[in-house]
Design a protein around this motif. Structure first.
Motif, mmCIF file in Angstrom:
data_model
loop_
_atom_site.group_PDB
_atom_site.id
_atom_site.type_symbol
_atom_site.label_atom_id
_atom_site.label_comp_id
_atom_site.label_asym_id
_atom_site.label_seq_id
_atom_site.Cartn_x
_atom_site.Cartn_y
_atom_site.Cartn_z
ATOM 1 N N ASP A 30 30.759 -1.909 -41.530
ATOM 2 C CA ASP A 30 32.186 -2.118 -41.775
ATOM 3 C C ASP A 30 32.814 -3.021 -40.708
ATOM 4 O OD1 ASP A 30 34.513 -0.857 -43.537
ATOM 5 O OD2 ASP A 30 35.225 -1.096 -41.478
ATOM 6 N N THR A 31 33.446 -4.097 -41.159
ATOM 7 C CA THR A 31 34.079 -5.058 -40.255
ATOM 8 C C THR A 31 35.248 -4.435 -39.507
ATOM 9 O OG1 THR A 31 33.417 -7.006 -41.524
ATOM 10 C CG2 THR A 31 35.415 -7.200 -40.199
ATOM 11 N N THR A 32 36.081 -3.671 -40.212
ATOM 12 C CA THR A 32 37.235 -3.050 -39.564
ATOM 13 C C THR A 32 36.794 -2.116 -38.449
ATOM 14 O OG1 THR A 32 38.386 -3.132 -41.693
ATOM 15 C CG2 THR A 32 39.351 -1.744 -39.982
ATOM 16 N N LEU A 89 45.717 -0.792 -40.672
ATOM 17 C CA LEU A 89 46.024 -0.299 -42.013
ATOM 18 C C LEU A 89 44.774 -0.510 -42.844
ATOM 19 C CD1 LEU A 89 47.696 0.657 -44.387
ATOM 20 C CD2 LEU A 89 48.810 -1.576 -44.460
ATOM 21 N N MET A 90 44.138 0.573 -43.277
ATOM 22 C CA MET A 90 42.797 0.470 -43.847
ATOM 23 C C MET A 90 42.545 1.599 -44.830
ATOM 24 S SD MET A 90 40.762 1.775 -40.426
ATOM 25 C CE MET A 90 39.159 1.983 -41.199
ATOM 26 N N ASP A 91 41.364 1.576 -45.426
ATOM 27 C CA ASP A 91 40.930 2.676 -46.274
ATOM 28 C C ASP A 91 40.547 3.866 -45.402
ATOM 29 O OD1 ASP A 91 41.049 1.613 -49.025
ATOM 30 O OD2 ASP A 91 39.691 0.091 -48.225
ATOM 31 N N PRO A 92 40.334 5.047 -45.990
ATOM 32 C CA PRO A 92 40.046 6.229 -45.176
ATOM 33 C C PRO A 92 38.924 6.001 -44.160
ATOM 34 C CG PRO A 92 40.422 6.885 -47.436
ATOM 35 C CD PRO A 92 40.424 5.386 -47.421
ATOM 36 N N LEU A 93 39.218 6.326 -42.911
ATOM 37 C CA LEU A 93 38.244 6.132 -41.832
ATOM 38 C C LEU A 93 37.009 6.995 -42.045
ATOM 39 C CD1 LEU A 93 37.606 4.759 -39.154
ATOM 40 C CD2 LEU A 93 38.996 6.486 -37.991
ATOM 41 N N ARG A 113 45.939 8.260 -33.547
ATOM 42 C CA ARG A 113 45.266 7.548 -32.450
ATOM 43 C C ARG A 113 43.850 8.096 -32.367
ATOM 44 N NH1 ARG A 113 44.872 7.568 -26.589
ATOM 45 N NH2 ARG A 113 45.976 9.559 -26.479
ATOM 46 N N VAL A 114 42.877 7.211 -32.401
ATOM 47 C CA VAL A 114 41.495 7.646 -32.551
ATOM 48 C C VAL A 114 40.601 7.065 -31.467
ATOM 49 C CG1 VAL A 114 41.665 7.986 -35.052
ATOM 50 C CG2 VAL A 114 40.984 5.751 -34.155
ATOM 51 N N LYS A 115 39.499 7.767 -31.261
ATOM 52 C CA LYS A 115 38.389 7.277 -30.449
ATOM 53 C C LYS A 115 37.213 7.105 -31.399
ATOM 54 C CE LYS A 115 35.408 8.434 -26.532
ATOM 55 N NZ LYS A 115 35.124 9.449 -25.459
ATOM 56 N N VAL A 116 36.603 5.933 -31.388
ATOM 57 C CA VAL A 116 35.550 5.630 -32.360
ATOM 58 C C VAL A 116 34.216 5.423 -31.650
ATOM 59 C CG1 VAL A 116 37.070 4.690 -34.135
ATOM 60 C CG2 VAL A 116 36.231 3.186 -32.320
ATOM 61 N N ARG A 117 33.150 5.666 -32.401
ATOM 62 C CA ARG A 117 31.792 5.451 -31.881
ATOM 63 C C ARG A 117 30.881 5.134 -33.057
ATOM 64 N NH1 ARG A 117 32.785 10.819 -32.089
ATOM 65 N NH2 ARG A 117 33.686 10.838 -30.013
ATOM 66 N N TYR A 161 45.069 2.796 -33.268
ATOM 67 C CA TYR A 161 45.754 3.636 -34.237
ATOM 68 C C TYR A 161 45.284 3.260 -35.641
ATOM 69 C CZ TYR A 161 48.995 4.949 -30.510
ATOM 70 O OH TYR A 161 49.540 5.424 -29.344
ATOM 71 N N TYR A 162 45.153 4.275 -36.471
ATOM 72 C CA TYR A 162 44.714 4.046 -37.846
ATOM 73 C C TYR A 162 45.663 4.748 -38.802
ATOM 74 C CZ TYR A 162 42.390 6.964 -41.429
ATOM 75 O OH TYR A 162 42.103 7.733 -42.522
ATOM 76 N N PHE A 163 45.977 4.076 -39.924
ATOM 77 C CA PHE A 163 46.733 4.753 -40.984
ATOM 78 C C PHE A 163 46.376 4.139 -42.326
ATOM 79 C CE2 PHE A 163 49.448 1.329 -39.493
ATOM 80 C CZ PHE A 163 50.108 0.847 -40.608
ATOM 81 N N GLU A 164 46.609 4.914 -43.377
ATOM 82 C CA GLU A 164 46.286 4.497 -44.735
ATOM 83 C C GLU A 164 47.549 4.029 -45.453
ATOM 84 O OE1 GLU A 164 44.103 7.655 -46.673
ATOM 85 O OE2 GLU A 164 42.988 8.099 -44.830
ATOM 86 N N GLN A 165 47.351 3.327 -46.531
ATOM 87 C CA GLN A 165 48.463 2.735 -47.260
ATOM 88 C C GLN A 165 49.468 3.789 -47.728
ATOM 89 O OE1 GLN A 165 47.777 -0.954 -49.681
ATOM 90 N NE2 GLN A 165 48.107 0.450 -51.361
ATOM 91 N N GLY A 166 48.962 4.947 -48.133
ATOM 92 C CA GLY A 166 49.837 6.016 -48.606
ATOM 93 C C GLY A 166 50.645 6.678 -47.511
#
Length: 317
Positions: free
Chosen positions: A20-22, A8-12, A57-61, A37-42
């Motif tokens: 960014d730590t997250t 649960l975070m700010d916009p990716l 569901r995301v893949k990050v780099r 998985y990522y989602f925003e408070q709203g």
């Protein structure tokens, strides 16, 4: 065993991939084969039985401008997550507090929280430190002009004024002895006596840097010294401070040892404490930063230590 890890975070889209730590935690989770998985408070809501959210569901780099791909997007109950990292940045306003209450509404199966929602609500990043007055600079909390001015008059080195719900160095003011702006500064921060503020004796060693120590399950795993510029009194990296390698001293270890039982009791697994000289000034529990810089400067992996604890907590359950 692959776990489902939610953030649960700010916009990716807006994260700084080199800082960014997250994002660093997401990379480590992905490296270990977990689903991220990522989602925003709203995107958080209650469906009549439990809380759910629209999740990606995301893949990050670590690639600026192309740092994530969305693999899937759907509405999922929070009970489907094994671990949920609560990493929404301050301010800790009414919406934020409501979110910490919503995520707890999973009667069948709650995820493991990092950090615990009730612990976040209990541990205001400025006020929680007041439980350890012997570790802090001399401090007052008040909205009364006369109390602040009387306290400031006793501090020959100066006084630091902070809004209680401030973050990232915003609103922190240095009040020099005899400053003719003193009344205006206090009136401004207290909104004319309506909001309490924190007044703290200035620590001269702050010119050498503000030390952020990363604690995982109450133990220090890394540190970074945030050195203010010549034109500012704030060492926060968000306010232009420069990260430098920091030594964890015997005094730092004593502070961490004192804090550990309270942090563990409140379920505050990932914490960033701020130390000026020999003094504890803040305990950051919402979305503490500095992991990337501490890992780089110390040649360690703070994010790996966080994931180790998350996996151990899941295994114990």
């Amino acid at each position: 065993m692959a776990l489902s890890l939610g953030f649960l975070m700010d916009p990716l889209e807006s994260v700084r991939v080199d800082h960014d730590t997250t994002f660093s935690l997401m990379l480590e989770a992905q490296r270990r084969g977990h689903d991220v998985y990522y989602f925003e408070q709203g995107w958080l809501r209650f469906n009549g039985r439990c809380s759910e959210a629209r999740m990606r569901r995301v893949k990050v780099r670590r690639e600026v401008g192309h740092h994530f791909d969305v693999l899937s997007e759907d509405v999922r109950p929070l009970s489907k997550l094994d671990v949920l990292f609560l990493r929404k940045d301050p301010p800790v306003d009414a919406d934020y507090l409501h979110a910490t209450q919503l995520v707890e509404l999973c009667p069948d199966r709650s995820p493991i929280f990092i950090n615990n929602p009730s612990g976040i609500r209990d541990a205001n990043e400025k006020l929680f430190t007041l439980n350890f007055p012997d570790l802090m600079p001399e401090t007052r909390v008040t909205r009364e002009l006369s109390v602040v001015l009387e306290f400031a008059a006793k501090n020959p080195q100066g006084t630091i004024l902070k809004p209680i719900d401030g973050f990232g160095g915003k609103g922190i003011l240095f009040l020099a002895p005899g400053d003719r702006n003193a009344r205006s500064m206090v009136e401004l921060l207290t909104q004319g006596g309506k909001e309490p503020i924190l007044a703290q004796a200035y620590v001269p060693e702050s010119r050498l840097g503000d030390k952020r120590i990363i604690l995982v399950d109450g133990d220090p795993v890394g540190a970074v010294l945030r050195v203010p510029s010549d034109a500012d009194h704030r060492g926060n990296m968000a306010a232009g401070g420069t990260p430098m390698k920091a030594e964890i001293t015997e005094r730092d270890l004593l502070i961490c040892k004192r804090l550990k039982p309270s942090l563990q009791e409140k379920g505050l697994t990932l914490v960033g404490i701020d130390v000026l000289g020999d003094y504890l000034t803040e305990v950051n529990v919402t979305s503490p930063t500095g992991l990337v810089e501490a890992s780089h400067l110390d040649g360690v992996s703070c994010e790996a230590r966080v994931l180790d604890v998350a996996e151990r907590m899941h295994g114990a359950r």
